[in-house]
Design a protein around this motif. Structure first.
Motif, PDB file in Angstrom:
ATOM      1  N   LEU A 180       0.976  26.128  10.004  1.00  0.00           N
ATOM      2  CA  LEU A 180       1.536  25.154  10.941  1.00  0.00           C
ATOM      3  C   LEU A 180       2.057  23.926  10.201  1.00  0.00           C
ATOM      4  N   PRO A 181       3.198  23.392  10.604  1.00  0.00           N
ATOM      5  CA  PRO A 181       3.709  22.172   9.967  1.00  0.00           C
ATOM      6  C   PRO A 181       2.838  20.972  10.325  1.00  0.00           C
ATOM      7  N   VAL A 182       2.669  20.075   9.361  1.00  0.00           N
ATOM      8  CA  VAL A 182       1.908  18.848   9.564  1.00  0.00           C
ATOM      9  C   VAL A 182       2.875  17.680   9.403  1.00  0.00           C
ATOM     10  N   GLY A 183       2.932  16.813  10.405  1.00  0.00           N
ATOM     11  CA  GLY A 183       3.830  15.669  10.336  1.00  0.00           C
ATOM     12  C   GLY A 183       3.228  14.451  10.975  1.00  0.00           C
ATOM     13  N   HIS A 220      -2.872  13.608   4.535  1.00  0.00           N
ATOM     14  CA  HIS A 220      -2.896  14.970   5.057  1.00  0.00           C
ATOM     15  C   HIS A 220      -2.029  15.896   4.216  1.00  0.00           C
ATOM     16  N   VAL A 221      -2.295  17.186   4.381  1.00  0.00           N
ATOM     17  CA  VAL A 221      -1.459  18.211   3.760  1.00  0.00           C
ATOM     18  C   VAL A 221      -0.124  18.279   4.501  1.00  0.00           C
ATOM     19  N   ASP A 222       0.831  19.018   3.917  1.00  0.00           N
ATOM     20  CA  ASP A 222       2.138  19.164   4.563  1.00  0.00           C
ATOM     21  C   ASP A 222       2.204  20.371   5.489  1.00  0.00           C
ATOM     22  N   HIS A 223       1.388  21.389   5.198  1.00  0.00           N
ATOM     23  CA  HIS A 223       1.311  22.593   6.031  1.00  0.00           C
ATOM     24  C   HIS A 223      -0.152  23.003   6.108  1.00  0.00           C
ATOM     25  N   SER A 224      -0.546  23.565   7.236  1.00  0.00           N
ATOM     26  CA  SER A 224      -1.962  23.879   7.439  1.00  0.00           C
ATOM     27  C   SER A 224      -2.489  24.873   6.410  1.00  0.00           C
ATOM     28  N   SER A 225      -1.628  25.763   5.903  1.00  0.00           N
ATOM     29  CA  SER A 225      -2.094  26.755   4.929  1.00  0.00           C
ATOM     30  C   SER A 225      -2.606  26.096   3.652  1.00  0.00           C
ATOM     31  N   GLN A 226      -2.159  24.864   3.364  1.00  0.00           N
ATOM     32  CA  GLN A 226      -2.592  24.165   2.153  1.00  0.00           C
ATOM     33  C   GLN A 226      -4.068  23.755   2.223  1.00  0.00           C
ATOM     34  N   ILE A 227      -4.669  23.832   3.402  1.00  0.00           N
ATOM     35  CA  ILE A 227      -6.102  23.552   3.518  1.00  0.00           C
ATOM     36  C   ILE A 227      -6.899  24.626   2.790  1.00  0.00           C
ATOM     37  N   GLY A 228      -6.349  25.823   2.675  1.00  0.00           N
ATOM     38  CA  GLY A 228      -6.985  26.906   1.939  1.00  0.00           C
ATOM     39  C   GLY A 228      -7.878  27.756   2.815  1.00  0.00           C
ATOM     40  N   THR A 229      -8.983  27.198   3.216  1.00  0.00           N
ATOM     41  CA  THR A 229      -9.898  27.901   4.105  1.00  0.00           C
ATOM     42  C   THR A 229     -10.796  26.891   4.785  1.00  0.00           C
ATOM     43  N   ILE A 230     -11.364  27.281   5.907  1.00  0.00           N
ATOM     44  CA  ILE A 230     -12.368  26.470   6.603  1.00  0.00           C
ATOM     45  C   ILE A 230     -13.575  27.359   6.826  1.00  0.00           C
ATOM     46  N   TRP A 255       0.857  -1.203   0.000  1.00  0.00           N
ATOM     47  CA  TRP A 255       0.000   0.000   0.000  1.00  0.00           C
ATOM     48  C   TRP A 255       0.877   1.231   0.000  1.00  0.00           C
ATOM     49  N   LEU A 256       0.755   2.052  -1.053  1.00  0.00           N
ATOM     50  CA  LEU A 256       1.674   3.171  -1.256  1.00  0.00           C
ATOM     51  C   LEU A 256       0.951   4.512  -1.300  1.00  0.00           C
ATOM     52  N   ALA A 257      -0.221   4.591  -0.666  1.00  0.00           N
ATOM     53  CA  ALA A 257      -1.009   5.823  -0.738  1.00  0.00           C
ATOM     54  C   ALA A 257      -0.293   7.016  -0.132  1.00  0.00           C
ATOM     55  N   TYR A 258       0.603   6.790   0.835  1.00  0.00           N
ATOM     56  CA  TYR A 258       1.329   7.899   1.445  1.00  0.00           C
ATOM     57  C   TYR A 258       2.476   8.392   0.547  1.00  0.00           C
ATOM     58  N   GLU A 259       2.958   7.520  -0.339  1.00  0.00           N
ATOM     59  CA  GLU A 259       4.176   7.834  -1.101  1.00  0.00           C
ATOM     60  C   GLU A 259       3.922   8.359  -2.508  1.00  0.00           C
ATOM     61  N   THR A 260       2.851   7.899  -3.165  1.00  0.00           N
ATOM     62  CA  THR A 260       2.700   8.207  -4.589  1.00  0.00           C
ATOM     63  C   THR A 260       1.234   8.205  -4.988  1.00  0.00           C
ATOM     64  N   LEU A 261       0.951   8.803  -6.143  1.00  0.00           N
ATOM     65  CA  LEU A 261      -0.405   8.807  -6.693  1.00  0.00           C
ATOM     66  C   LEU A 261      -0.550   7.842  -7.864  1.00  0.00           C
ATOM     67  N   THR A 312      -6.145  15.853  -3.449  1.00  0.00           N
ATOM     68  CA  THR A 312      -5.877  17.158  -2.842  1.00  0.00           C
ATOM     69  C   THR A 312      -7.048  17.606  -1.979  1.00  0.00           C
ATOM     70  N   GLY A 313      -8.262  17.494  -2.527  1.00  0.00           N
ATOM     71  CA  GLY A 313      -9.448  17.878  -1.755  1.00  0.00           C
ATOM     72  C   GLY A 313      -9.644  17.022  -0.527  1.00  0.00           C
ATOM     73  N   ALA A 314      -9.346  15.727  -0.650  1.00  0.00           N
ATOM     74  CA  ALA A 314      -9.502  14.820   0.492  1.00  0.00           C
ATOM     75  C   ALA A 314      -8.498  15.146   1.589  1.00  0.00           C
ATOM     76  N   ARG A 315      -7.266  15.423   1.192  1.00  0.00           N
ATOM     77  CA  ARG A 315      -6.237  15.796   2.174  1.00  0.00           C
ATOM     78  C   ARG A 315      -6.633  17.086   2.897  1.00  0.00           C
ATOM     79  N   GLN A 316      -7.123  18.058   2.156  1.00  0.00           N
ATOM     80  CA  GLN A 316      -7.547  19.316   2.776  1.00  0.00           C
ATOM     81  C   GLN A 316      -8.661  19.076   3.791  1.00  0.00           C
ATOM     82  N   ALA A 317      -9.635  18.248   3.409  1.00  0.00           N
ATOM     83  CA  ALA A 317     -10.768  17.991   4.304  1.00  0.00           C
ATOM     84  C   ALA A 317     -10.336  17.234   5.544  1.00  0.00           C
ATOM     85  N   HIS A 318      -9.451  16.232   5.379  1.00  0.00           N
ATOM     86  CA  HIS A 318      -9.051  15.435   6.540  1.00  0.00           C
ATOM     87  C   HIS A 318      -8.189  16.256   7.497  1.00  0.00           C
TER      88      HIS A 318
END
Length: 896
Positions: free
Chosen positions: A637-640, A685-695, A464-470, A571-577
């Motif tokens: 904020l950094p996401v890790g 998940h996104v890599d930085h919180s700003s990548q969520i765009g808006t809530i 399962w490589l969902a974290y590494e590649t598309l 991308t949309g799923a990562r932003q939402a999660h």
């Protein structure tokens, strides 16, 4: 020896023997066949079924359990309760019968001074399955007991299965002889005499068909023989503490003692009171533990069970004579006793107590409302000359208003009535059958996982490589359709494809599965869904959108497929999660640490988050949550994430969500802004919180008692939502010819003027209705000396009808008997009012009788006093017939 020490010695004993100590899992289990964990082996089921590879060869645990098949019977015996703790040791293909017997016998008989429990061997009796001579020989060898001290029991007592095809095997139990005061010598069916407290399951057989507990086929031996044991902690506690039963042990009896202080009643003085004391002790503890694991009171499933437990506890205190709120007095006692082992009861006490105490307060109001409803029903029964409350009335009180049947029985007795208990039981039985049918239907929706286990065994787990590649180049391993392995799918057909590797995220943790395509030579598959029917195997539900997919042709060709996740979807799923994690942290910032997520759902651009809370949020609180969330996005904020053991994650402050099942080995902790948000999570998940765009928070609502829901848009969808709002504002400002800043004031002014106009219109309408009173009174018909107005008022509702009837009655000739009956019709709904003056009542005319007479014709009912009564209905077609009946009734009453 107190209960905590018994538990500690059990775990230490097996740790010394090389077992891995596994913490208790949550009471909530992700299993379609179970509502709660009901046995110590449940968290280990995937290992016994071969769905997962165990991370250890042997293990030991003390597991929280809840069983609720017959809640009504709790307390009537002293052997069973709803919440209990099951101590167990488990072997996954390591040791078998001989070692299991040795370990159990050693702990049970070793002197307490040496770390054992110190049971007298002379009182212990092993039991074995009647067709298991190997176990008999081993018990003799290990214990030195003579043959007549080893009981042989049948399948119903000493053969174990899960009730479905799969593993099974004979059992051995350890029984203790409590003496002749509890039953006859050698009568092993008398559980009070020979009490079983430890069951050793020798999982050795493969069952191909299980028709009942005693009717099954054994198709062969398991490739790996396993051990599953279960020892009842409460039973060992009451035997080592020198008390009569589990309700008198150190973690339960203090609640009974406090209940005695509150009620002034004594435990042991009255059998009926004793049952109530036991219900209180059991249900208070069980409710507390369920709330601690995230259950909130409700009307369905787990929530309904919790509600019943809490209300039965409160009701039992009331029956003992204590009318004030009881849970604030009782539950802290249970917390202090159980909190020695389960420290989260102390740290999460604010939330637990808030949920429990709010439910008690709601039930107290229910009792008040139900009492009023009962009083009305009792009056109706007495007026009819009967002495028995109908079963359907008792059932309505129970089912609709949550009114306990025992309270109905008590109040009926006080009112000199009986209850059709048989009718009530019949309706309850019908309801249970409907519930069972519904549960069976839902259970049947879960497909047999055998085909997937076979694929997993043959090919190993999916990479399962969902974290590494598309995207990946993948080999097709199997194709499933209709629950069976197939070799091809035609154009437009849907099936399930298993690959050796995949970039697709499988639905879990509230995040929906990825969308995308899988390409093959000559065609293309659309990915509709991605699931994990068994641990380790990723299954893609696909539709053939181009060409025909033949597994053999692919394998003869390049043998490779191109799997591609839709990057916009991901991308949309990562932003939402990630947005869900941010909103959860913001929620806790605004409301406090007790506001914990109880469920979530994320799809690209949208999130919803359920959380335990007993009251609606104010607009200011919702605004604050949105503001804190967007400030976190602005802070970039950094996401890790990192992997660690579950105890390490909890020590690090990571939040484990209610109802989720986590690996006993490594878990993944996702953090946003360091300690600001740390949660156990397997999502993308996104890599930085700003990548969520808006809530953009779009709503806050209730999803059941003690549970609230927040919904929000993220990313592009959030901006699109705001754009739509902007367009609405622009249209309104254009229509009202004002500026956006003045829009609210203009709308408020228009609404106020509209309300004023509606009031004036209503005033004029009422004046017109009342203006007719004088002319109607002048046209009164004289019936047997009674001045009668029977009038149809189309367009008049209940309040107008009553006003008109009273006004007509007042305008009828003074000094003469008079009756006014007005029936109004609005939107098909009928309202009827009868008004009778004193002289007419002296002639025998009753307003109550008139309304009762016309009620059935109008499709409803009603009543009231002899001077004024009112009713209603839904059948407007018979109004004229009802008015004619009024004339007949008045003539008959006055003539009499």
């Amino acid at each position: 020896m107190d209960t905590a020490e018994i538990r500690r010695r059990f775990v230490a004993h097996f740790e010394r023997a090389g077992h891995t100590a596994v913490p208790s899992a949550s009471l909530l289990v992700d299993d379609p066949n179970l509502m709660f964990v009901n046995a110590g082996m449940v968290p280990f089921k995937p290992y016994f079924l071969g769905q997962e590879t165990p991370p250890f060869a042997t293990a030991t645990s003390v597991q929280k359990c809840v069983r609720t098949p017959d809640i009504e019977d709790v307390g009537k015996t002293t052997r069973h309760g709803t919440f209990f703790e099951m101590c167990g040791n488990f072997s996954f293909g390591d040791y078998f019968k001989e070692r299991a017997i040795e370990l159990a016998w050693e702990l049970v008989t070793k002197p307490q001074s040496e770390g054992g429990w110190g049971f007298d061997e002379a009182k212990l009796y092993p039991s074995v399955y009647v067709d298991d001579p190997e176990a008999v020989a081993l018990w003799r060898k290990i214990t030195g007991l003579p043959d007549d001290r080893i009981a042989r029991l049948g399948k119903s007592e000493n053969y174990w299965s899960m009730g479905v095809p799969g593993p099974g095997g004979p059992c051995s139990e350890i029984l203790i002889d409590r003496g002749p005061a509890y039953g006859a010598d050698g009568d092993f069916s008398a559980e009070d005499r020979y009490l079983e407290f430890w069951n050793l399951v020798f999982m050795q057989d493969e069952l191909s068909a299980v028709r009942s507990k005693e009717d099954f086929d054994i198709s062969g031996s398991l490739p790996k023989k396993n051990i599953d044991t279960g020892m009842g902690l409460e039973r060992v506690a009451f035997m080592t503490q020198g008390v009569e039963n589990m309700y008198e042990i150190d973690v339960m009896f203090p609640v009974i003692e406090r209940a005695m202080e509150l009620t002034g009643k004594k435990y042991g003085a009255n059998p009926e009171d004793d049952v109530r004391f036991r219900v209180i002790a059991d249900h208070v503890r069980s409710s507390m533990m369920l709330i601690g694991d995230g259950v909130t009171p409700g009307n369905e499933a787990r929530g309904y069970v919790l509600r019943r437990l809490l209300r039965r506890a409160v009701r039992s205190v009331r029956l003992l004579g204590y009318e004030d709120p009881a849970l604030p007095e009782l539950m802290p006692i249970s917390r202090d006793r159980m909190g020695e082992t389960y420290s989260e009861l102390h740290t999460d006490w604010e939330r637990i107590s808030r949920v429990a105490f709010a439910e008690e307060e709601a039930f107290r109001k229910t009792l008040q409302a139900g009492t009023q409803i009962f009083d009305l029903a009792a009056q109706e029964v007495k007026k009819s000359g009967a002495t028995k409350l109908a079963g359907d009335q008792a059932f309505a009180l129970h089912d609709t208003y949550g009114f306990p049947i025992d309270l109905t029985l008590e109040m009926a007795s006080e009112a000199g009535l009986t209850v059709d208990h048989e009718g009530f039981r019949q309706l309850m039985a019908e309801q249970r059958e409907r519930a069972k049918a519904d549960a069976k239907s839902k259970k049947g929706q879960h497909a047999d996982t055998g085909v997937y286990r076979g694929i997993l065994d043959a090919n190993g787990p999916t990479e399962w490589l969902a974290y590494e590649t598309l995207s990946t180049e993948s080999s097709p391993l199997a194709l499933v359709s209709g629950g069976a392995v197939v070799r091809s799918l035609g154009n437009g057909e849907v099936g399930e494809l298993i690959l050796d590797r995949t970039p697709f995220y499988a639905e879990s943790g509230g995040q929906v599965a990825d969308a995308g395509i899988i390409e093959f030579d000559g065609g293309r598959l659309e990915v509709l869904d991605v699931q994990r029917p068994v641990r380790g195997l990723v299954v893609h539900q696909v539709r053939v959108v181009d060409g025909e997919f033949a597994l053999d042709a692919v394998q003869r060709g390049t043998g490779q497929l191109h799997a591609q996740v839709d990057p916009e979807w991901r991308t949309g799923a990562r932003q939402a999660h990630s947005g869900t994690h941010v909103v959860h942290a913001a929620l806790r910032d605004v409301l406090g640490p007790t506001a914990l997520q109880s469920g979530s759902y994320n799809r690209p651009g949208y999130l919803r988050l359920d959380f335990g809370w007993t009251q609606s949020l104010s607009p200011e609180q919702v605004k604050d949550i949105e503001e804190v969330s967007n400030q976190a996005l602005r802070a970039d904020l950094p996401v890790g994430w990192q992997y660690m053991t579950l105890p390490e994650a909890k020590e690090w402050g990571a939040i484990a969500l209610f109802g989720e099942t986590y690996d006993v080995g490594q878990v993944r902790v996702v953090e946003i802004g360091g300690p600001w948000s740390r949660e156990l999570c397997g999502g993308t998940h996104v890599d930085h919180s700003s990548q969520i765009g808006t809530i953009v928070v779009t709503g806050e609502s209730s999803v059941g008692s003690g549970n609230r829901r927040i919904e929000a848009f993220t990313g592009v969808e959030g901006f699109a939502y705001l754009a739509r709002e902007r367009d609405v504002v622009a249209q309104l400002t254009g229509l009202l010819k004002t500026q956006p800043g003045d829009l609210v004031g203009r709308v408020e002014d228009m609404v106020e003027r509209l309300r004023a106009a509606e009031k004036e219109i209503e005033k004029n309408r009422v004046a017109q209705v009342l203006a007719a009173a004088g002319s109607l009174a002048e046209q009164a018909e004289v019936v047997n000396g009674i001045h009668l107005v029977a009038h149809r008022a189309d367009g008049a509702g209940g309040g107008d009808v009553r006003t008109l009837a009273l006004d007509i009655r007042g305008r009828l000739p003074q000094g003469q008997p008079g009756v006014a009956v007005v029936i109004g019709v609005v939107d098909g709904k009928v309202a009827a009012v009868a008004a009778v003056n004193d002289l007419a009542r002296e002639r025998g005319v009753s307003a109550n009788a008139l309304i009762r007479a016309v009620g059935p014709l109008l499709g409803g009912k009603g009543g009231g006093r002899d001077d004024v009564a009112q009713g209603g209905g839904t059948d407007a077609s018979r109004v004229d017939e009802a008015l004619s009946l009024v004339v007949t009734e008045v003539a008959s009453a006055a003539g009499a």
